[in-house]
Motif scaffolding. Sequence first.
Motif, PDB file in Angstrom:
ATOM      1  N   MET A  45       0.740  -1.062   0.047  1.00 13.58           N
ATOM      2  CA  MET A  45      -0.058   0.015   0.204  1.00 13.58           C
ATOM      3  C   MET A  45       0.895   1.244  -0.039  1.00 13.58           C
ATOM      4  SD  MET A  45      -3.364   0.759  -0.021  1.00 13.58           S
ATOM      5  CE  MET A  45      -4.161   2.209   0.205  1.00 13.58           C
ATOM      6  N   LYS A  46       2.044   1.197   1.041  1.00 11.77           N
ATOM      7  CA  LYS A  46       2.530   2.391   0.793  1.00 11.77           C
ATOM      8  C   LYS A  46       3.511   2.529  -0.500  1.00 11.77           C
ATOM      9  CE  LYS A  46       3.750   2.156   5.896  1.00 11.77           C
ATOM     10  NZ  LYS A  46       4.849   2.205   6.851  1.00 11.77           N
ATOM     11  N   LEU A  47       3.974   1.344  -1.118  1.00  8.98           N
ATOM     12  CA  LEU A  47       4.624   1.442  -2.414  1.00  8.98           C
ATOM     13  C   LEU A  47       3.641   2.237  -3.370  1.00  8.98           C
ATOM     14  CD1 LEU A  47       6.906   0.531  -3.932  1.00  8.98           C
ATOM     15  CD2 LEU A  47       6.009  -1.472  -4.449  1.00  8.98           C
ATOM     16  N   LYS A  48       2.500   1.771  -3.476  1.00  8.19           N
ATOM     17  CA  LYS A  48       1.427   2.363  -4.044  1.00  8.19           C
ATOM     18  C   LYS A  48       1.463   3.990  -4.078  1.00  8.19           C
ATOM     19  CE  LYS A  48      -1.440  -1.595  -5.232  1.00  8.19           C
ATOM     20  NZ  LYS A  48      -2.895  -2.056  -4.849  1.00  8.19           N
ATOM     21  N   LEU A  49       1.375   4.083  -2.963  1.00  3.52           N
ATOM     22  CA  LEU A  49       1.326   5.741  -2.550  1.00  3.52           C
ATOM     23  C   LEU A  49       2.383   6.337  -3.040  1.00  3.52           C
ATOM     24  CD1 LEU A  49      -0.375   7.729  -1.212  1.00  3.52           C
ATOM     25  CD2 LEU A  49       0.862   7.124   1.126  1.00  3.52           C
ATOM     26  N   VAL A  50       3.824   5.795  -2.644  1.00  5.57           N
ATOM     27  CA  VAL A  50       4.885   6.471  -2.859  1.00  5.57           C
ATOM     28  C   VAL A  50       4.868   6.351  -4.683  1.00  5.57           C
ATOM     29  CG1 VAL A  50       7.398   6.125  -3.234  1.00  5.57           C
ATOM     30  CG2 VAL A  50       6.128   5.808  -0.896  1.00  5.57           C
ATOM     31  N   LEU A  51       4.627   5.484  -5.508  1.00  6.77           N
ATOM     32  CA  LEU A  51       4.540   5.660  -6.755  1.00  6.77           C
ATOM     33  C   LEU A  51       3.610   6.490  -7.273  1.00  6.77           C
ATOM     34  CD1 LEU A  51       4.961   1.716  -7.527  1.00  6.77           C
ATOM     35  CD2 LEU A  51       6.784   3.490  -7.636  1.00  6.77           C
ATOM     36  N   SER A  52       2.646   6.813  -6.794  1.00  3.04           N
ATOM     37  CA  SER A  52       1.377   7.477  -7.123  1.00  3.04           C
ATOM     38  C   SER A  52       2.227   9.195  -7.052  1.00  3.04           C
ATOM     39  CB  SER A  52       0.002   7.560  -6.329  1.00  3.04           C
ATOM     40  OG  SER A  52      -0.331   6.233  -6.608  1.00  3.04           O
ATOM     41  N   VAL A  53       2.635   9.323  -6.088  1.00  2.00           N
ATOM     42  CA  VAL A  53       3.049  10.718  -5.694  1.00  2.00           C
ATOM     43  C   VAL A  53       4.366  11.015  -6.641  1.00  2.00           C
ATOM     44  CG1 VAL A  53       4.457  12.114  -4.026  1.00  2.00           C
ATOM     45  CG2 VAL A  53       2.677  10.754  -3.226  1.00  2.00           C
ATOM     46  N   ILE A  54       5.012  10.073  -7.071  1.00  2.00           N
ATOM     47  CA  ILE A  54       6.171  10.307  -7.951  1.00  2.00           C
ATOM     48  C   ILE A  54       5.737  10.602  -9.333  1.00  2.00           C
ATOM     49  CG2 ILE A  54       8.312   9.052  -9.082  1.00  2.00           C
ATOM     50  CD1 ILE A  54       8.705   7.837  -6.589  1.00  2.00           C
ATOM     51  N   LEU A  55       4.478   9.838  -9.688  1.00  5.37           N
ATOM     52  CA  LEU A  55       3.826   9.936 -11.017  1.00  5.37           C
ATOM     53  C   LEU A  55       3.260  11.358 -11.162  1.00  5.37           C
ATOM     54  CD1 LEU A  55       3.498   8.641 -13.639  1.00  5.37           C
ATOM     55  CD2 LEU A  55       1.196   7.837 -12.587  1.00  5.37           C
ATOM     56  N   ILE A  56       2.733  11.721  -9.811  1.00  4.58           N
ATOM     57  CA  ILE A  56       1.953  13.168 -10.085  1.00  4.58           C
ATOM     58  C   ILE A  56       3.110  14.236  -9.964  1.00  4.58           C
ATOM     59  CG2 ILE A  56       0.756  14.867  -8.683  1.00  4.58           C
ATOM     60  CD1 ILE A  56      -0.929  12.386  -7.572  1.00  4.58           C
ATOM     61  N   ALA A  57       4.212  13.848  -9.458  1.00  2.47           N
ATOM     62  CA  ALA A  57       5.226  15.007  -9.481  1.00  2.47           C
ATOM     63  C   ALA A  57       5.798  15.212 -10.794  1.00  2.47           C
ATOM     64  CB  ALA A  57       6.433  14.802  -8.606  1.00  2.47           C
ATOM     65  N   CYS A  58       5.714  13.830 -11.691  1.00  5.00           N
ATOM     66  CA  CYS A  58       6.620  13.876 -12.819  1.00  5.00           C
ATOM     67  C   CYS A  58       5.532  14.755 -13.657  1.00  5.00           C
ATOM     68  CB  CYS A  58       6.557  12.498 -13.508  1.00  5.00           C
ATOM     69  SG  CYS A  58       8.081  11.776 -12.570  1.00  5.00           S
ATOM     70  N   PHE A  59       4.135  14.568 -13.636  1.00  8.85           N
ATOM     71  CA  PHE A  59       3.221  15.154 -14.622  1.00  8.85           C
ATOM     72  C   PHE A  59       3.208  16.748 -14.121  1.00  8.85           C
ATOM     73  CE2 PHE A  59       0.819  11.035 -15.166  1.00  8.85           C
ATOM     74  CZ  PHE A  59       0.993  10.913 -16.579  1.00  8.85           C
ATOM     75  N   GLN A  60       3.286  16.993 -12.911  1.00  9.16           N
ATOM     76  CA  GLN A  60       3.318  18.408 -12.588  1.00  9.16           C
ATOM     77  C   GLN A  60       4.431  19.073 -13.356  1.00  9.16           C
ATOM     78  OE1 GLN A  60       3.640  19.088  -8.465  1.00  9.16           O
ATOM     79  NE2 GLN A  60       3.158  21.085  -8.512  1.00  9.16           N
ATOM     80  N   ASN A  61       5.747  18.547 -13.244  1.00 15.19           N
ATOM     81  CA  ASN A  61       6.849  19.136 -14.027  1.00 15.19           C
ATOM     82  C   ASN A  61       6.728  18.997 -15.506  1.00 15.19           C
ATOM     83  OD1 ASN A  61       8.232  19.377 -11.635  1.00 15.19           O
ATOM     84  ND2 ASN A  61       9.299  17.468 -11.551  1.00 15.19           N
ATOM     85  N   ILE A  62       6.197  18.281 -15.952  1.00 20.63           N
ATOM     86  CA  ILE A  62       6.001  18.317 -17.467  1.00 20.63           C
ATOM     87  C   ILE A  62       5.008  19.299 -17.816  1.00 20.63           C
ATOM     88  CG2 ILE A  62       5.087  16.819 -19.358  1.00 20.63           C
ATOM     89  CD1 ILE A  62       6.186  14.397 -18.028  1.00 20.63           C
TER      90      ILE A  62
END
Length: 181
Positions: free
Chosen positions: A1-18
Amino acid sequence: MKLKLVLSVILIACFQNINAQEVQPQKIVDSVAVDSVQIKMAEVEKQKAYEKSQLEKQLKEDKQALKEKQQQEKALKQQEKEQKKLEKEQKRLEKEQKRFEKEQKKIASTEKTLIKIKGKREKAIKDLDKMEVKFAKNRAKGKLSPVEIEKENVKISKQQLKIKELEEDISKEEKKLNKLR
């Protein structure tokens, strides 16, 4: 569950930077603000990378613990299986021992019966000899009437028949004894 949360945060951060718009440096203050934001983002990414490595390490440890637990359960099952096998063998040996003891008792009983029957036969033979001697003496003296002679002959015949029956019993018991041995 924590892993999914961390991966989701990283993905959102990447989209935000793009999707972020580029800011034209108009003032030095803006570039410092952007630089501090970038520094904070770099720190957040380092933190996320550290958390990700920690989660991966925890996952490996969990897998190893699960593997060890499964090996312990497998060893326990194997031990229980061997224990049941030993108990089964023990029961079989006990049963074999009881059967052997029972056979020995039968043999002893048959031998005892055989001795008893032989003793009866010997006694019957002695009684027959006594009857014949007594009959011969009385016959020689001439004291016996023809009816008494026939009675004595019947007694002697009965005694001979009894001896024959005892001899048959002896042969039966000997066969039984040989079969048991």
